[in-house]
Design a protein around this motif. Structure first.
Motif, PDB file in Angstrom:
ATOM      1  N   LEU A   1       1.853  20.435 -13.659  1.00  0.00           N
ATOM      2  CA  LEU A   1       1.890  19.344 -12.682  1.00  0.00           C
ATOM      3  C   LEU A   1       1.205  19.713 -11.367  1.00  0.00           C
ATOM      4  CD1 LEU A   1       5.614  18.201 -13.101  1.00  0.00           C
ATOM      5  CD2 LEU A   1       3.572  17.213 -14.175  1.00  0.00           C
ATOM      6  N   LEU A   2       1.013  20.993 -11.109  1.00  0.00           N
ATOM      7  CA  LEU A   2       0.549  21.421  -9.798  1.00  0.00           C
ATOM      8  C   LEU A   2      -0.880  21.022  -9.452  1.00  0.00           C
ATOM      9  CD1 LEU A   2       2.176  24.965  -9.458  1.00  0.00           C
ATOM     10  CD2 LEU A   2       3.187  22.693  -9.221  1.00  0.00           C
ATOM     11  N   PRO A   3      -1.841  21.051 -10.390  1.00  0.00           N
ATOM     12  CA  PRO A   3      -3.220  20.747  -9.997  1.00  0.00           C
ATOM     13  C   PRO A   3      -3.420  19.361  -9.380  1.00  0.00           C
ATOM     14  CG  PRO A   3      -3.196  21.875 -12.107  1.00  0.00           C
ATOM     15  CD  PRO A   3      -1.774  21.539 -11.782  1.00  0.00           C
TER      16      PRO A   3
ATOM     17  N   ILE B   1       1.111  11.216 -11.870  1.00  0.00           N
ATOM     18  CA  ILE B   1       0.400  11.900 -10.791  1.00  0.00           C
ATOM     19  C   ILE B   1      -1.088  11.586 -10.849  1.00  0.00           C
ATOM     20  CG2 ILE B   1      -0.314  14.179  -9.962  1.00  0.00           C
ATOM     21  CD1 ILE B   1       2.493  15.179 -10.735  1.00  0.00           C
ATOM     22  N   ASP B   2      -1.658  11.659 -12.054  1.00  0.00           N
ATOM     23  CA  ASP B   2      -3.088  11.381 -12.204  1.00  0.00           C
ATOM     24  C   ASP B   2      -3.419   9.952 -11.794  1.00  0.00           C
ATOM     25  OD1 ASP B   2      -3.483  13.947 -13.098  1.00  0.00           O
ATOM     26  OD2 ASP B   2      -3.545  13.407 -15.233  1.00  0.00           O
ATOM     27  N   SER B   3      -2.514   9.026 -12.087  1.00  0.00           N
ATOM     28  CA  SER B   3      -2.776   7.611 -11.783  1.00  0.00           C
ATOM     29  C   SER B   3      -2.756   7.324 -10.290  1.00  0.00           C
ATOM     30  CB  SER B   3      -1.752   6.714 -12.487  1.00  0.00           C
ATOM     31  OG  SER B   3      -0.468   6.806 -11.873  1.00  0.00           O
ATOM     32  N   MET B   4      -2.126   8.207  -9.493  1.00  0.00           N
ATOM     33  CA  MET B   4      -2.028   7.982  -8.045  1.00  0.00           C
ATOM     34  C   MET B   4      -3.108   8.722  -7.256  1.00  0.00           C
ATOM     35  SD  MET B   4       0.416   5.893  -8.029  1.00  0.00           S
ATOM     36  CE  MET B   4       0.716   5.687  -6.266  1.00  0.00           C
ATOM     37  N   GLN B   5      -3.957   9.454  -7.953  1.00  0.00           N
ATOM     38  CA  GLN B   5      -5.013  10.183  -7.261  1.00  0.00           C
ATOM     39  C   GLN B   5      -5.938   9.205  -6.530  1.00  0.00           C
ATOM     40  OE1 GLN B   5      -5.149  13.702  -7.168  1.00  0.00           O
ATOM     41  NE2 GLN B   5      -3.157  13.384  -8.132  1.00  0.00           N
ATOM     42  N   GLY B   6      -6.239   9.519  -5.282  1.00  0.00           N
ATOM     43  CA  GLY B   6      -7.127   8.658  -4.504  1.00  0.00           C
ATOM     44  C   GLY B   6      -6.431   7.487  -3.843  1.00  0.00           C
TER      45      GLY B   6
ATOM     46  N   ARG C   1       0.838  -1.190   0.000  1.00  0.00           N
ATOM     47  CA  ARG C   1       0.000   0.000   0.000  1.00  0.00           C
ATOM     48  C   ARG C   1       0.881   1.251   0.000  1.00  0.00           C
ATOM     49  NH1 ARG C   1      -4.397  -0.046   4.573  1.00  0.00           N
ATOM     50  NH2 ARG C   1      -5.011   1.789   3.368  1.00  0.00           N
ATOM     51  N   PHE C   2       0.472   2.229  -0.766  1.00  0.00           N
ATOM     52  CA  PHE C   2       1.227   3.466  -0.866  1.00  0.00           C
ATOM     53  C   PHE C   2       0.663   4.511   0.097  1.00  0.00           C
ATOM     54  CE2 PHE C   2       1.753   1.377  -4.957  1.00  0.00           C
ATOM     55  CZ  PHE C   2       3.112   1.468  -5.137  1.00  0.00           C
ATOM     56  N   THR C   3       1.551   5.141   0.841  1.00  0.00           N
ATOM     57  CA  THR C   3       1.161   6.231   1.723  1.00  0.00           C
ATOM     58  C   THR C   3       1.398   7.581   1.051  1.00  0.00           C
ATOM     59  OG1 THR C   3       1.738   4.931   3.679  1.00  0.00           O
ATOM     60  CG2 THR C   3       1.593   7.322   3.968  1.00  0.00           C
ATOM     61  N   TRP C   4       2.501   7.648   0.282  1.00  0.00           N
ATOM     62  CA  TRP C   4       2.912   8.935  -0.295  1.00  0.00           C
ATOM     63  C   TRP C   4       3.638   8.669  -1.611  1.00  0.00           C
ATOM     64  CZ3 TRP C   4       2.586  13.491   2.955  1.00  0.00           C
ATOM     65  CH2 TRP C   4       3.015  14.668   2.334  1.00  0.00           C
ATOM     66  N   ALA C   5       3.397   9.507  -2.590  1.00  0.00           N
ATOM     67  CA  ALA C   5       4.129   9.451  -3.858  1.00  0.00           C
ATOM     68  C   ALA C   5       4.724  10.827  -4.130  1.00  0.00           C
ATOM     69  CB  ALA C   5       3.206   9.036  -5.008  1.00  0.00           C
ATOM     70  N   HIS C   6       6.038  10.880  -4.298  1.00  0.00           N
ATOM     71  CA  HIS C   6       6.732  12.153  -4.510  1.00  0.00           C
ATOM     72  C   HIS C   6       7.321  12.185  -5.915  1.00  0.00           C
ATOM     73  CE1 HIS C   6       8.925  15.796  -3.547  1.00  0.00           C
ATOM     74  NE2 HIS C   6      10.038  15.242  -4.010  1.00  0.00           N
ATOM     75  N   PHE C   7       7.089  13.272  -6.631  1.00  0.00           N
ATOM     76  CA  PHE C   7       7.556  13.409  -8.007  1.00  0.00           C
ATOM     77  C   PHE C   7       8.399  14.666  -8.154  1.00  0.00           C
ATOM     78  CE2 PHE C   7       3.582  11.075  -8.099  1.00  0.00           C
ATOM     79  CZ  PHE C   7       3.854  10.016  -8.949  1.00  0.00           C
ATOM     80  N   GLU C   8       9.354  14.610  -9.082  1.00  0.00           N
ATOM     81  CA  GLU C   8      10.133  15.794  -9.439  1.00  0.00           C
ATOM     82  C   GLU C   8       9.611  16.348 -10.763  1.00  0.00           C
ATOM     83  OE1 GLU C   8      14.272  14.870  -9.439  1.00  0.00           O
ATOM     84  OE2 GLU C   8      14.359  14.648  -7.267  1.00  0.00           O
ATOM     85  N   GLY C   9       9.600  17.663 -10.859  1.00  0.00           N
ATOM     86  CA  GLY C   9       9.027  18.309 -12.033  1.00  0.00           C
ATOM     87  C   GLY C   9       9.981  18.329 -13.212  1.00  0.00           C
ATOM     88  N   ARG C  10      10.064  17.236 -13.929  1.00  0.00           N
ATOM     89  CA  ARG C  10      10.957  17.189 -15.089  1.00  0.00           C
ATOM     90  C   ARG C  10      10.162  16.875 -16.349  1.00  0.00           C
ATOM     91  NH1 ARG C  10      15.393  14.711 -11.563  1.00  0.00           N
ATOM     92  NH2 ARG C  10      14.705  12.659 -12.218  1.00  0.00           N
TER      93      ARG C  10
END
Length: 231
Positions: free
Chosen positions: A104-106, A79-84, A61-70
């Motif tokens: 990427l911000l929204p 990002i969209d796939s990890m929503q919810g 189970r994922f608690t947090w997903a962190h991405f870099e803006g590249r």
């Protein structure tokens, strides 16, 4: 697993068709130069989705997903796939990022900017920068915005619509040793603080403490424990 970090979803550089990145640090009294070589391509959404599916197949189970803006197009799909599924954070670090990086911000619950990015957009104040960025179209109403400001600590907005900027001062650094990775350790401390249920100002304080501890040592071994002791 090493140092308490699971590597089930790690994509080896060989699978990405590249050698490991390398850096050479040339240090002289009062100056430092870093020569960095990186041939690893950005991870495409397809490989990311495969890794996520594999982890979920093992009941991870994922608690947090962190991405870099590249690589904006693929990162936005990630990002969209990890929503919810978990909390999503995005770091916008480079002084000259891709032109559409703000797309990427929204999708982010927590957004971390660097001082270099803010200054690259003409801001000399962390407070003024956040007040401008909180007006970005499409932000989640509950999104938290943070900008790390080096020796001046960090500034944050826990409620973008309020415009109330919080500040966490930097921890004193008596003898700087190695600043490489200070930004990454700030992010790690911030995220850990929020995962533990702390308020944004508390999480920023932890991030500043970890970054300060990192600057005063080579490498990362034990940096979290030292930061907690010093705090």
């Amino acid at each position: 697993t090493a140092n308490g970090v699971q590597d089930l979803g790690v994509l080896p550089a060989g699978e990405a068709g590249a050698l490991l990145p390398s850096s050479h640090i040339l240090q002289c009294p009062g100056t430092r130069s870093i020569i960095h070589y990186r041939s690893v391509p950005e991870i495409p959404f397809r490989l990311f989705a495969e890794r996520v599916q594999q982890c979920q197949g093992r009941q991870e189970r994922f608690t947090w997903a962190h991405f870099e803006g590249r690589h904006v197009a693929d990162t936005r799909m990630m990002i969209d796939s990890m929503q919810g599924q978990c909390t999503v954070s995005v770091e916008i670090e480079k002084e000259r990022p891709p032109a559409n990086v703000l797309d990427l911000l929204p999708g982010a619950d927590v957004i971390v900017f660097s001082r270099a990015f803010a200054e690259g957009r003409g801001f000399s104040s962390g407070q003024d920068f956040l007040k401008a960025m909180c007006r970005t179209e499409g932000l989640k109403p509950q999104a938290m915005l943070v900008v790390a400001w080096g020796a001046d600590g960090a500034f944050g907005l826990s409620e973008p619509r309020s415009g109330l900027v919080l500040h966490s001062p930097a921890k004193p650094v008596l003898a700087p040793v190695d600043t490489v990775g200070a930004g990454d350790t700030f992010n790690a401390g911030l995220i850990v603080g929020l995962i533990r249920g702390g308020r944004l100002e508390e999480a920023m304080r932890l991030g500043c403490a970890v970054a300060s501890a990192k600057i005063q040592q080579q490498g990362f071994a034990g940096v979290g424990a030292r930061a907690v002791q010093a705090d």
